[in-house]
Structure formats: structure tokens, C-alpha cells
Design a protein around this motif. Structure first.
Motif, mmCIF file in Angstrom:
data_model
loop_
_atom_site.group_PDB
_atom_site.id
_atom_site.type_symbol
_atom_site.label_atom_id
_atom_site.label_comp_id
_atom_site.label_asym_id
_atom_site.label_seq_id
_atom_site.Cartn_x
_atom_site.Cartn_y
_atom_site.Cartn_z
ATOM 1 N N GLU A 1 -0.580 -34.850 42.290
ATOM 2 C CA GLU A 1 -0.680 -34.379 40.914
ATOM 3 C C GLU A 1 -2.052 -34.718 40.326
ATOM 4 O O GLU A 1 -2.671 -33.912 39.629
ATOM 5 C CB GLU A 1 0.415 -35.015 40.056
ATOM 6 C CG GLU A 1 1.802 -34.486 40.314
ATOM 7 C CD GLU A 1 2.027 -33.103 39.705
ATOM 8 O OE1 GLU A 1 2.545 -33.008 38.588
ATOM 9 O OE2 GLU A 1 1.659 -32.105 40.366
ATOM 10 N N SER A 2 -2.521 -35.927 40.610
ATOM 11 C CA SER A 2 -3.839 -36.343 40.125
ATOM 12 C C SER A 2 -4.925 -35.440 40.679
ATOM 13 O O SER A 2 -5.848 -35.034 39.962
ATOM 14 C CB SER A 2 -4.112 -37.796 40.527
ATOM 15 O OG SER A 2 -3.146 -38.669 39.989
ATOM 16 N N ASN A 3 -4.815 -35.133 41.956
ATOM 17 C CA ASN A 3 -5.833 -34.294 42.586
ATOM 18 C C ASN A 3 -5.800 -32.874 42.019
ATOM 19 O O ASN A 3 -6.845 -32.243 41.821
ATOM 20 C CB ASN A 3 -5.634 -34.266 44.102
ATOM 21 C CG ASN A 3 -6.871 -33.794 44.829
ATOM 22 O OD1 ASN A 3 -7.938 -34.394 44.715
ATOM 23 N ND2 ASN A 3 -6.747 -32.698 45.568
ATOM 24 N N ARG A 4 -4.601 -32.363 41.760
ATOM 25 C CA ARG A 4 -4.490 -31.024 41.174
ATOM 26 C C ARG A 4 -5.147 -31.004 39.792
ATOM 27 O O ARG A 4 -5.901 -30.078 39.470
ATOM 28 C CB ARG A 4 -3.015 -30.602 41.064
ATOM 29 C CG ARG A 4 -2.357 -30.285 42.393
ATOM 30 C CD ARG A 4 -0.931 -29.793 42.195
ATOM 31 N NE ARG A 4 -0.905 -28.524 41.480
ATOM 32 C CZ ARG A 4 -1.069 -27.326 42.041
ATOM 33 N NH1 ARG A 4 -1.262 -27.243 43.354
ATOM 34 N NH2 ARG A 4 -1.024 -26.229 41.322
ATOM 35 N N TYR A 5 -4.865 -32.016 38.967
ATOM 36 C CA TYR A 5 -5.419 -32.048 37.616
ATOM 37 C C TYR A 5 -6.940 -32.102 37.651
ATOM 38 O O TYR A 5 -7.617 -31.343 36.948
ATOM 39 C CB TYR A 5 -4.878 -33.260 36.862
ATOM 40 C CG TYR A 5 -5.335 -33.326 35.425
ATOM 41 C CD1 TYR A 5 -4.636 -32.649 34.423
ATOM 42 C CD2 TYR A 5 -6.470 -34.054 35.063
ATOM 43 C CE1 TYR A 5 -5.071 -32.692 33.091
ATOM 44 C CE2 TYR A 5 -6.895 -34.106 33.752
ATOM 45 C CZ TYR A 5 -6.204 -33.423 32.768
ATOM 46 O OH TYR A 5 -6.632 -33.475 31.468
ATOM 47 N N MET A 6 -7.488 -32.987 38.489
ATOM 48 C CA MET A 6 -8.942 -33.131 38.530
ATOM 49 C C MET A 6 -9.613 -31.936 39.197
ATOM 50 O O MET A 6 -10.810 -31.722 39.033
ATOM 51 C CB MET A 6 -9.311 -34.432 39.239
ATOM 52 C CG MET A 6 -8.909 -35.665 38.430
ATOM 53 S SD MET A 6 -9.421 -37.227 39.165
ATOM 54 C CE MET A 6 -11.208 -37.110 39.036
ATOM 55 N N SER A 7 -8.828 -31.153 39.952
ATOM 56 C CA SER A 7 -9.367 -29.949 40.599
ATOM 57 C C SER A 7 -9.217 -28.717 39.729
ATOM 58 O O SER A 7 -9.465 -27.595 40.187
ATOM 59 C CB SER A 7 -8.667 -29.726 41.948
ATOM 60 O OG SER A 7 -8.859 -30.839 42.800
ATOM 61 N N GLY A 8 -8.785 -28.902 38.470
ATOM 62 C CA GLY A 8 -8.661 -27.774 37.551
ATOM 63 C C GLY A 8 -7.430 -26.937 37.772
ATOM 64 O O GLY A 8 -7.346 -25.797 37.274
ATOM 65 N N LEU A 9 -6.449 -27.481 38.511
ATOM 66 C CA LEU A 9 -5.203 -26.764 38.767
ATOM 67 C C LEU A 9 -4.097 -27.309 37.869
ATOM 68 O O LEU A 9 -4.175 -28.425 37.361
ATOM 69 C CB LEU A 9 -4.798 -26.915 40.232
ATOM 70 C CG LEU A 9 -5.825 -26.448 41.271
ATOM 71 C CD1 LEU A 9 -5.339 -26.777 42.679
ATOM 72 C CD2 LEU A 9 -6.076 -24.949 41.129
#
Length: 421
Positions: free
Chosen positions: A245-253
Motif C-alpha cells: 500500500e505504501s509503495n502504491r501511494y508513493m508511486s501515484g497509484l
């Protein structure tokens, strides 16, 4: 110009006014030379620190007449021989040495005897490390002065593996360490991994267990949270961080559990290529290993085993992680305002566990209870604060009422729910 600084362990009990005056001047001179002195008043505590952070230290400075144990009531004239024996054992275990020196007033009765004993172990390194003994009251730049000792320390330090790595990866390590963007634990892990890659013979004890790559990724995400670049909704029960979830948020997803994204369409912290790198690192290192509330930075996952065939892949991720750290650090440098960063959190939509989009109000929907920055919530509904104890549990929304609070944009309703036992 390099801003590399060298860390030196300094053991001296520093009793009396004159010692305090000397210490202030000594630390000032060291600081001007790019040396950070880490003082201890006894060997017992100093040795524990050295064992724990061996690779962090470039040299050791010892008083000739000091306390060995932290509870000792007086100094020991044979302090140096005892410490030299301890160092010999430690160097044998590590298969590495750190230069060590004696800095003393030279006034104790057995000083010459102690020096003679110490020289037996120091002599083999004399040419590389320089002289063993330096005097606190020696004239500046004389052969046995503090200035010359520091010159020798720096000369040796520049050729130590860890310091070579720190120099070659300056753009990475400037963001890692005590008081820096990403914590000192991440710095130690990155140093271990890079030293093992470039100097495998000297780092044969490196262990691949415990997901070191994944630990550093978590430190990056926690640093992002500290700067408002990651929402509290990415944390779960017991302060566990949801890495995907963290990676999705920081990736603009859009995040799958809370329907959030960073900014508007096209805004991103990690551009697509960077998000793909971080996602692959997480998948390689077992994304399902988690931290807990009591030890948020400790990952006790022993299941990560690297075969000989996988080592090249592993170290390729280590080098890619260097790139991630540099990119993230540069982003924070240009976005340092935490409150402005937090305002980039946008509510896109809220998904059920089946990833189906519902129409408001979500009565009858089943989802996880989560913790947001303003308290517990479920889907797009706020819950009363007492429901914080149910974070991580599934519940079904039975009734909703309009939320008139400050967080109504994110959570337009207050909900009553039925918690699943």
C-alpha cells in the motif's frame, strides 16, 4: 569537497577540572579535523558499543589509566594490557582490525611498563597506523601531539573499506544516519550490504537472513511518513506498515484498502520506473514479513535464504536501492514542508475486499477497520475513537450519519458497525 566524517571511540574517565578543560579543547580540535569522538568513561560500556557497531568506527583512543568496569570505583594502572587483550579477541572474531592509540598525560607510575606491553601488539601495525603513544600536553604538531595522532587516524581511515564505500556513495549516505532523513539503522544495513558486495573476503560473516533489503525499504517509507509523504492509513494493527500500500501511494497509484492517492492524476513521489524498482525489491524480499508495535524497526524473519545463484540478483537490488535512496532524498529536499505534503493526500474511491466500487452511503458493506490521522475509520466512514481497539478486524456497516467534523471531506459519514468476532 568531501563531507565524510570519521567516528572514533574515545575511552577516558575524565576526572577533575583539568580533564574537563582538556576534553572540551580535544573534542573541538577533533571536530575541526572531521572526526566525531564518541566518549566512554570505562571499557566495559565502550566494548559493548564497539561490538555492536564495529564497522562504524575508524579508530580507538585509550587513556593509559582508566576504569575497566562501569561500576569500578577507581582506575586501573593495568587498564591498557586488559583492553589490548579484549581487542585481540574482538579483532580475531571480526577478522578485521581498527587502529588504536594511547593518549595520556604519561604521569602514572607504571606508564612505561604499560606502554611496553602494548607495543608488542601495536608493533605489527606501526608502519600503517603510526606511533602508539601521544601526550595530552605535547606541543602542537610535535611527533607525539594530538594533531599528529589525528593525522594518522585520518590517513588510515581513508583506506578502510567502510570509509571508501561512504566516500564512493556520498550521495546515498548523506541521507542515512543519526539526525538525517533516514535513520542510522538503515545506514548500518546499507553499509553492511555494500561492503559485502565490494569486499566479500573481509565480510564473510554477513548474514542474508532478516530481510535486510526489506528493512531499508521500511525505513524509507517511515521517513516518508515523517515528512507527510505517506498517510497514516498505510499503517495497520500494532504499527505494522503495509508495504505494498505504501509503495502504491508513493508511486501515484490508488491504495486498495483506503482509496487514497498522492495528489492528482500525474502527481507522484516515485515515477513509474522507480515504483517498479521498489515493487520488485519488496517482492524479492518477502513483503509479508512485518514489524510490530513494540519493536517497529525489527523484522524477525529468518526465512530469506539466498542461494549462490541468487546472489547476483540480490546485490543488483542493493545497488538499485542506492538509487531509490538518492531519488527519495532529492524529492524530500525539494518538498520539505510536511503540512504541504499532507495536503497532497486525496480520496479517490473506496474499495471493498472484492475490489468493487460502491455508491454512498455504504450501509451493508463489509471491510477492515483501519486507523487514520483523525481516528479509526471503515471505508469512507469515521468511527468513534473507542473502535481503535478493533483496527485490523472486519466489520459490517449497519447505519451511517452525516459527519460534520473537519475530516468530512475524507469521511462524509459516521458509521455504526457490527464487529466480526
Amino acid at each position: 569537497m568531501s563531507d565524510i566524517r570519521y567516528k572514533v571511540l574515545w575511552v577516558d574517565d575524565l576526572t577533575g577540572t583539568q580533564d574537563e578543560i582538556f576534553a572540551a579543547g580535544f573534542e573541538s580540535v577533533a571536530d575541526g579535523q572531521g572526526i566525531d569522538l564518541i566518549p566512554f568513561t570505562n571499557w566495559e560500556e565502550a566494548e559493548l558499543e564497539l561490538k555492536k557497531n564495529f564497522k562504524s568506527y575508524s579508530a580507538i583512543i585509550l587513556d593509559a589509566n582508566c576504569k575497566y568496569g562501569k561500576n569500578d570505583s577507581k582506575t586501573d594502572e593495568f587498564f591498557i594490557p586488559s583492553v589490548v587483550s579484549s581487542l585481540a579477541r574482538l579483532f580475531g572474531e571480526k577478522r578485521q582490525t581498527i587502529p588504536w592509540y594511547i593518549l595520556s598525560a604519561g604521569t602514572m607510575s607504571k606508564f612505561d611498563d604499560v606502554v611496553q606491553i602494548a607495543e608488542r601488539d601495536h608493533a605489527v601495525h606501526q608502519e600503517e597506523w603510526g606511533d602508539l603513544v601521544y601526550l595530552k600536553d605535547a606541543i602542537d604538531n610535535s611527533q607525539n601531539s594530538v594533531d599528529v595522532m589525528f593525522e594518522n587516524i585520518i590517513k588510515v581511515a581513508k583506506n578502510q573499506n567502510a570509509n571508501i564505500i561512504a566516500f564512493n556513495f556520498q550521495e546515498v549516505f548523506k541521507y542515512l544516519g543519526e539526525g538525517k532523513l533516514i535513520c542510522k539503522e538503515a545506514r548500518a544495513i546499507m553499509m553492511d550490504m555494500l561492503c559485502t558486495f565490494y569486499y566479500p573476503a573481509d565480510n564473510w560473516q554477513f548474514k542474508y537472513e532478516g530481510n535486510p533489503l526489506r528493512k531499508v525499504m521500511e525505513y524509507i517509507f517511515r521517513a516518508a511518513y515523517n515528512y507527510g509523504l505517506l498517510p497514516l492509513e498505510c499503517f495497520e494493527r500494532d504499527n505494522q506498515l503495509n508495504l505494498l500500500e505504501s509503495n502504491r501511494y508513493m508511486s501515484g497509484l490508488e491504495t486498495k484498502h483506503s482509496g487514497l492517492r498522492y495528489g492528482n492524476e500525474g502527481d507522484t513521489i516515485f515515477p513509474k520506473f522507480m515504483g517498479n524498482i521498489t515493487q520488485q525489491i519488496l517482492k524479492f524480499t518477502n513483503v509479508d514479513s512485518h514489524t510490530n508495535e513494540e519493536h517497529p524497526y525489527t523484522i524477525d524473519d529468518k526465512n530469506l535464504e539466498i542461494s549462490e545463484d541468487e546472489k547476483e540478483l540480490y546485490f543488483s537490488y542493493v545497488l538499485q536501492l542506492c538509487h531509490v535512496i538518492k531519488f527519495f532524498g532529492a524529492f524530500v529536499d525539494s518538498h520539505p514542508d510536511k503540512e504541504a505534503n499532507k495536503k497532497m493526500k486525496k480520496v479517490v474511491s473506496v474499495s471493498t475486499p472484492d475490489d468493487t466500487v460502491f455508491a454512498d452511503p455504504p450501509v451493508g458493506q463489509r471491510a477492515l477497520v483501519q486507523m487514520g490521522e483523525t481516528g479509526p475509520y471503515i471505508l469512507n466512514c469515521r468511527l468513534v475513537s473507542s473502535f481503535g481497539k478493533y483496527v485490523g478486524s472486519y466489520a459490517t456497516i449497519t447505519e451511517v450519519n452525516q459527519n460534520k467534523g473537519k475530516d468530512s471531506d475524507a469521511y462524509p459519514y459516521y458509521a455504526k458497525v457490527k464487529i466480526e468476532k
